[in-house]
Scaffold this active site. Structure first.
Site, PDB file in Angstrom:
ATOM      1  N   ASP A  29       7.217   3.787   3.460  1.00 41.86           N
ATOM      2  CA  ASP A  29       7.499   4.906   4.360  1.00 41.86           C
ATOM      3  C   ASP A  29       9.007   4.903   4.645  1.00 41.86           C
ATOM      4  OD1 ASP A  29       6.756   6.969   6.092  1.00 41.86           O
ATOM      5  OD2 ASP A  29       6.323   5.630   7.744  1.00 41.86           O
ATOM      6  N   ASP A  84       0.825  -1.212   0.000  1.00 45.45           N
ATOM      7  CA  ASP A  84       0.000   0.000   0.000  1.00 45.45           C
ATOM      8  C   ASP A  84       0.858   1.261   0.000  1.00 45.45           C
ATOM      9  OD1 ASP A  84       0.923  -0.404   2.601  1.00 45.45           O
ATOM     10  OD2 ASP A  84      -1.035  -0.203   3.556  1.00 45.45           O
TER      11      ASP A  84
HETATM   12  P1  IMP Z   1       7.737   1.311   6.561  1.00 50.70           P
HETATM   13  O1  IMP Z   1       8.229  -0.008   7.084  1.00 50.70           O
HETATM   14  O2  IMP Z   1       8.168   2.446   7.455  1.00 50.70           O
HETATM   15  O3  IMP Z   1       8.077   1.560   5.109  1.00 50.70           O
HETATM   16  O4  IMP Z   1       6.187   1.321   6.743  1.00 50.70           O
HETATM   17  C1  IMP Z   1       5.351   0.757   5.866  1.00 50.70           C
HETATM   18  C2  IMP Z   1       4.066   0.336   6.532  1.00 50.70           C
HETATM   19  O5  IMP Z   1       3.623   1.281   7.486  1.00 50.70           O
HETATM   20  C3  IMP Z   1       2.995   0.252   5.502  1.00 50.70           C
HETATM   21  O6  IMP Z   1       2.846  -1.054   5.056  1.00 50.70           O
HETATM   22  C4  IMP Z   1       1.764   0.739   6.231  1.00 50.70           C
HETATM   23  O7  IMP Z   1       1.099  -0.366   6.788  1.00 50.70           O
HETATM   24  C5  IMP Z   1       2.266   1.596   7.330  1.00 50.70           C
HETATM   25  N1  IMP Z   1       2.124   3.031   7.015  1.00 50.70           N
HETATM   26  C6  IMP Z   1       3.095   3.912   6.717  1.00 50.70           C
HETATM   27  N2  IMP Z   1       2.611   5.130   6.481  1.00 50.70           N
HETATM   28  C7  IMP Z   1       1.276   5.023   6.618  1.00 50.70           C
HETATM   29  C8  IMP Z   1       0.189   5.964   6.467  1.00 50.70           C
HETATM   30  O8  IMP Z   1       0.363   7.153   6.169  1.00 50.70           O
HETATM   31  N3  IMP Z   1      -1.043   5.458   6.681  1.00 50.70           N
HETATM   32  C9  IMP Z   1      -1.291   4.168   6.993  1.00 50.70           C
HETATM   33  N4  IMP Z   1      -0.314   3.260   7.143  1.00 50.70           N
HETATM   34  C10 IMP Z   1       0.959   3.689   6.954  1.00 50.70           C
HETATM   35 MG    MG Z   2       1.147  -2.215   5.288  1.00 52.11          MG
END
Ligand code: IMP
Ligand code: MG
Length: 190
Positions: free
Chosen positions: A110, A107
């Site tokens: 981040d 989705d």
């Molecule tokens: P990362 O490991 O920091 O890249 O985070 C990714 C995960 O964090 C995604 O799969 C989402 O489930 C969640 N996430 C990051 N940003 C958002 C947001 O703005 N809204 C909802 N979920 C988010």
């Molecule tokens: Mg996710």
């Protein structure tokens, strides 16, 4: 501000950041591109539960190749809007990906920690290649040391917490058709 699902107004939304029409157009483009890039290959499409479910179901119907599908589930965020930095496997894939070209459908990317974990896991299983397709990307948040590359991106967005089109806050708002910025008051209430 409100967004609508059918005829119902949904509260707690600050603004719409990607409309359902913009997303639909983008998904068509991504599907076309992926179909071209993987022509003649055995593509395995793996959706990351639960956030990618809506994007995944739209995207696979725009890929005009025979594909095999599966899901994986990891946890990194829990119920809060802040990343814990810890990634844990909650549900593994069930198919053999050895020698296969894999596309991970997410989705949002981040920090990149979640996709780094998933990509490494799939490469350990001897996938032939592992590419990433993410509906949304917050490039300003990326941990540069991770060195993760996203091959297919829907929309780059600013560093705001978004919901809808599968993305949640505390398991809510996944059914919004638009990608929306959540109102700060919603965080305060929890
Ligand atoms: P990362 O490991 O920091 O890249 O985070 C990714 C995960 O964090 C995604 O799969 C989402 O489930 C969640 N996430 C990051 N940003 C958002 C947001 O703005 N809204 C909802 N979920 C988010
Ligand atoms: Mg996710």
């Amino acid at each position: 501000m409100n967004t609508k699902v059918g005829n119902n107004l949904i509260n707690g939304i600050k603004e719409v950041i990607v409309t359902r029409d913009q997303m639909e157009k983008k998904v068509k483009e991504l599907g076309r591109k992926i179909s071209e890039d993987y022509t003649g290959k055995e593509l395995v499409v793996i959706g990351v539960l639960k956030g990618a479910v809506v994007f995944f179901s739209d995207l696979i119907r725009r890929i005009s190749l025979p594909v095999t599908t599966d899901f994986i589930s990891v946890s990194s965020y829990g119920d809060s809007a802040n990343s814990s930095g810890n990634v844990r496997l909650k549900k593994d894939i069930e198919i053999d990906i050895r020698g296969k070209d894999v596309l991970v459908v997410e989705d949002i990317i981040d920090t990149g920690l979640t996709l780094k974990y998933i990509k490494d896991l799939l490469l350990e299983r001897n996938a032939r290649s592992v590419a990433i397709c993410s509906a949304l990307d917050k490039p300003s948040r990326r941990d540069k040391d991770i060195g993760i590359t996203v091959q297919y991106t829907g929309f780059q967005i600013p560093d705001e917490f978004v919901v809808g089109y599968g993305l949640d806050y505390a398991e809510k708002y996944r059914n919004l058709e638009d990608v929306c910025v959540l109102s700060p008051e919603v965080y305060g209430k929890n």
